[in-house]
Motif scaffolding. Structure first.
Motif, PDB file in Angstrom:
ATOM      1  N   PHE A 193      43.311  43.180  49.636  1.00 27.53           N
ATOM      2  CA  PHE A 193      44.177  43.177  48.462  1.00 27.53           C
ATOM      3  C   PHE A 193      43.943  44.434  47.647  1.00 27.53           C
ATOM      4  O   PHE A 193      42.796  44.818  47.404  1.00 27.53           O
ATOM      5  CB  PHE A 193      43.896  41.953  47.587  1.00 27.53           C
ATOM      6  CG  PHE A 193      44.371  40.643  48.171  1.00 27.53           C
ATOM      7  CD1 PHE A 193      45.700  40.281  48.087  1.00 27.53           C
ATOM      8  CD2 PHE A 193      43.476  39.782  48.792  1.00 27.53           C
ATOM      9  CE1 PHE A 193      46.138  39.086  48.616  1.00 27.53           C
ATOM     10  CE2 PHE A 193      43.899  38.585  49.324  1.00 27.53           C
ATOM     11  CZ  PHE A 193      45.243  38.234  49.247  1.00 27.53           C
ATOM     12  N   LYS A 233      45.812  41.358  43.146  1.00 30.62           N
ATOM     13  CA  LYS A 233      46.127  39.963  43.394  1.00 30.62           C
ATOM     14  C   LYS A 233      46.798  39.372  42.161  1.00 30.62           C
ATOM     15  O   LYS A 233      46.237  39.395  41.067  1.00 30.62           O
ATOM     16  CB  LYS A 233      44.847  39.186  43.718  1.00 30.62           C
ATOM     17  CG  LYS A 233      45.035  37.967  44.594  1.00 30.62           C
ATOM     18  CD  LYS A 233      43.665  37.436  45.059  1.00 30.62           C
ATOM     19  CE  LYS A 233      43.853  36.288  46.020  1.00 30.62           C
ATOM     20  NZ  LYS A 233      42.548  35.758  46.478  1.00 30.62           N
ATOM     21  N   THR A 249      51.531  40.660  43.726  1.00 26.74           N
ATOM     22  CA  THR A 249      50.408  40.963  44.614  1.00 26.74           C
ATOM     23  C   THR A 249      50.754  42.132  45.518  1.00 26.74           C
ATOM     24  O   THR A 249      51.883  42.222  46.018  1.00 26.74           O
ATOM     25  CB  THR A 249      50.058  39.739  45.477  1.00 26.74           C
ATOM     26  OG1 THR A 249      49.617  38.679  44.623  1.00 26.74           O
ATOM     27  CG2 THR A 249      48.963  40.050  46.483  1.00 26.74           C
ATOM     28  N   TYR A 267      49.302  43.840  48.997  1.00 30.99           N
ATOM     29  CA  TYR A 267      48.354  43.657  50.098  1.00 30.99           C
ATOM     30  C   TYR A 267      48.462  44.838  51.050  1.00 30.99           C
ATOM     31  O   TYR A 267      49.567  45.248  51.422  1.00 30.99           O
ATOM     32  CB  TYR A 267      48.646  42.355  50.855  1.00 30.99           C
ATOM     33  CG  TYR A 267      47.569  42.009  51.865  1.00 30.99           C
ATOM     34  CD1 TYR A 267      46.360  41.462  51.459  1.00 30.99           C
ATOM     35  CD2 TYR A 267      47.751  42.260  53.227  1.00 30.99           C
ATOM     36  CE1 TYR A 267      45.362  41.166  52.357  1.00 30.99           C
ATOM     37  CE2 TYR A 267      46.769  41.946  54.149  1.00 30.99           C
ATOM     38  CZ  TYR A 267      45.566  41.413  53.710  1.00 30.99           C
ATOM     39  OH  TYR A 267      44.579  41.117  54.611  1.00 30.99           O
TER      40      TYR A 267
END
Length: 552
Positions: A153, A156, A231, A233
């Protein structure tokens, strides 16, 4: 009850001898064979006398066991795989593939069963995922990303779970922006390489999830990440593998079967097998009042386990606990006539014409040099006194008397005085429930093409019998009809005067051959008769044989 236990049981509708001998023989076997677990049980309601002797001995009455049929819980896997509702679908696929399981239970908490997931649910999910639709939304659970995609991540967000369509940022910048703007209402998940302007546009528009693919080094994001609530990623996989991983990151709760076909824990083995084989499923959960207990698969029913039984105070399966015909008979300890069925292997049989099975158990203790505890001595003495009517029955032998004298000494009792205490627990016939009485100490004999039921009840007076015979005759007729019998009778025995009266259902041809004198209606006088086994049964069998000869 575990299949590792060997069950010691007396006959149905047990008397004091049957119950006491079962409990004490289980104790004896446990001492000479500590490698196995032996358990004395009862397969019927205890009469007042039996309850009294267990209280006198300070021993808890044995467990009531309804039957020994093999049930679905006996073959259910209780230590199998389970999944939490938020586990990714990929984890379910891995388990199904690697463990070769058919169905996996899904839980909210450890004991809160929600449903199942298996090959069928997984296949259905893939089919739906690949159906052509203009806009298709998928479920995303942020905490699952690291479990399905190699990566990490960058940021987050607060939203842990949501539904959204997937957009791949593979077009040129202008078309990508145009496409993103057209999807702002749905806020898609963006899957894109390190394309800074497209990523920045997604950040500014609060896309819930941005997955950057083929990441080797941490990219620089040209946008204010502090204001971004979603988020980001960083995936180490290419776009194709990343998309596949995202599909499989969805929690299993969204594709599980929440209303599966289930089996109840007490379903019979054969019936449960039929249910599973009649379905297109490979496995089914087993529940008890909604509580998950395990899983059965088709392989669970390849071999039917059988409980191990020791029959005591009887030797015929028809007189034993329900399901005995499906069990493995290991031993027979008895003092009645032999009518045992064939066994698949040699077994230990100890049969002796004594007055009580408790005498045989006593002799086993002595043959093996074992001490008999006071509580066990009281139980064994009680069984002997009850079955021999304190040695007044014609079935009583010298061996019964020798055993009783020794047991009375161990128990610290005067057996004659103690027998009077036992008699005090008895009631007159008028105080008893007719149906409960005729189905109490009740045995069926099938000989010469006829089926005859003989029940016996012991009392301290026969005076009330003529007054209540009609009520008991009605109960006898009910049992005769329900059991499909030709003849049904109740031997009422006065244990004080050592006489009996016999109430029987009408059977004119048979009654004509009886040696007993009829008193009134269907009531016969049997002076000096106290034993069903040694006095009444031989006469009834003689009559049945005569009837067979007459019909030839």
């Amino acid at each position: 009850m575990s299949f590792s236990e060997i069950i010691v049981t007396g006959h149905r509708n047990p008397d004091t001898d049957a119950v006491c001998s079962a409990v004490c023989y289980a104790d004896f076997k446990s001492q000479i064979d500590p490698a196995h677990i032996y358990k004395g049980v009862v397969c019927g309601v205890l009469n007042p006398q039996t309850k009294f002797v267990f209280e006198k001995a300070g021993v808890a009455p044995p467990e009531f066991l309804k039957d020994v049929y093999t049930r679905v819980i006996d073959v259910a896997r209780r230590d199998g795989l389970t999944l939490d509702e938020n586990e990714p679908i990929l984890e379910a696929i891995r388990e199904v593939d690697s463990k070769m399981v058919s169905v996996i239970p899904v839980f909210h908490t450890k004991n809160n069963f929600l449903g199942v997931i298996g090959i069928h649910e997984i296949a259905s999910y893939f089919i739906k995922t690949n159906v052509e639709q203009k806009k298709q939304s998928y479920t995303f659970f942020i905490d699952n990303l690291e479990r399905v995609l190699p990566g990490r991540f960058l940021k987050k967000g607060k939203t842990k779970e949501f539904k959204a369509p997937i957009m791949i940022g593979s077009m040129d910048y202008e078309k990508s922006i145009e496409r993103m703007d057209s999807l702002l209402e749905d806020r898609p998940v963006l899957v894109v390489g390190d394309r800074k302007r497209i990523i920045a546009h997604a950040v500014r528009n609060q896309f819930p999830l941005i997955v950057i693919t083929n990441v080797v080094q941490t990219p620089v994001i040209d946008a204010d990440l502090d204001a971004y609530e979603g988020t980001i990623y960083l995936s180490g996989s290419d776009t194709t593998d990343t998309i596949r991983g995202l599909w499989l990151s969805a929690p299993v709760k969204h594709i599980m079967n929440i209303d599966p076909l289930v089996l109840q824990h007490d379903d019979l083995f054969d019936e449960a097998k039929k249910v599973l084989l009649a379905s297109d499923l490979r496995g089914l959960p087993v529940l008890e009042d909604g509580r998950f207990l395990g899983v059965v698969t088709r392989g669970s029913f390849l071999e039917k386990p059988r409980r191990k039984l020791i029959l005591i105070d009887h030797n015929e399966v028809a007189q034993s606990i329900a399901g005995a015909d499906e069990a493995e008979i290991c031993e027979i300890i008895d003092h009645h006539r032999l009518g045992a069925e064939k066994t698949n292997a040699p077994i230990y049989v100890f049969s002796k014409p004594l007055g009580s099975s408790c005498t045989i158990v006593y002799q086993h203790y002595r043959m093996h040099g074992l001490n008999i505890e006071k509580s066990r001595a009281i139980l064994l003495l009680s069984g002997i006194l009850s079955d021999t009517l304190a040695f007044k029955s014609p079935t009583a032998t010298l061996e019964d008397r020798i055993a009783a004298d020794d047991l009375a000494k161990i128990a610290g009792l005067d057996w004659n005085h103690y027998f009077q205490e036992m008699l005090a627990t008895m009631t007159t016939l008028g105080q008893l429930d007719p149906l409960a009485t005729v189905t109490g100490d009740f045995k069926i004999y099938r000989e010469f093409g006829l089926a005859t039921g003989i029940a016996q009840v012991e009392t301290v007076s026969l005076e009330e019998v003529p007054l209540v015979q009609d009520r008991f005759l009605a109960a006898l007729e009910q049992v005769r009809s329900e059991q499909g019998l030709d003849w049904m009778m109740l031997l009422v025995t006065d244990v004080v005067k050592e006489d009996s009266l016999l109430i029987m259902t009408p059977f004119e041809k048979a009654e004509e051959n009886l040696i007993y004198q009829k008193k009134t209606g269907q009531l016969y006088d049997l002076p000096g008769v106290v034993s069903r086994k040694k006095q009444l049964l031989p006469e009834i069998l003689r009559v049945m044989e005569e009837l067979k000869k007459e019909t030839r």
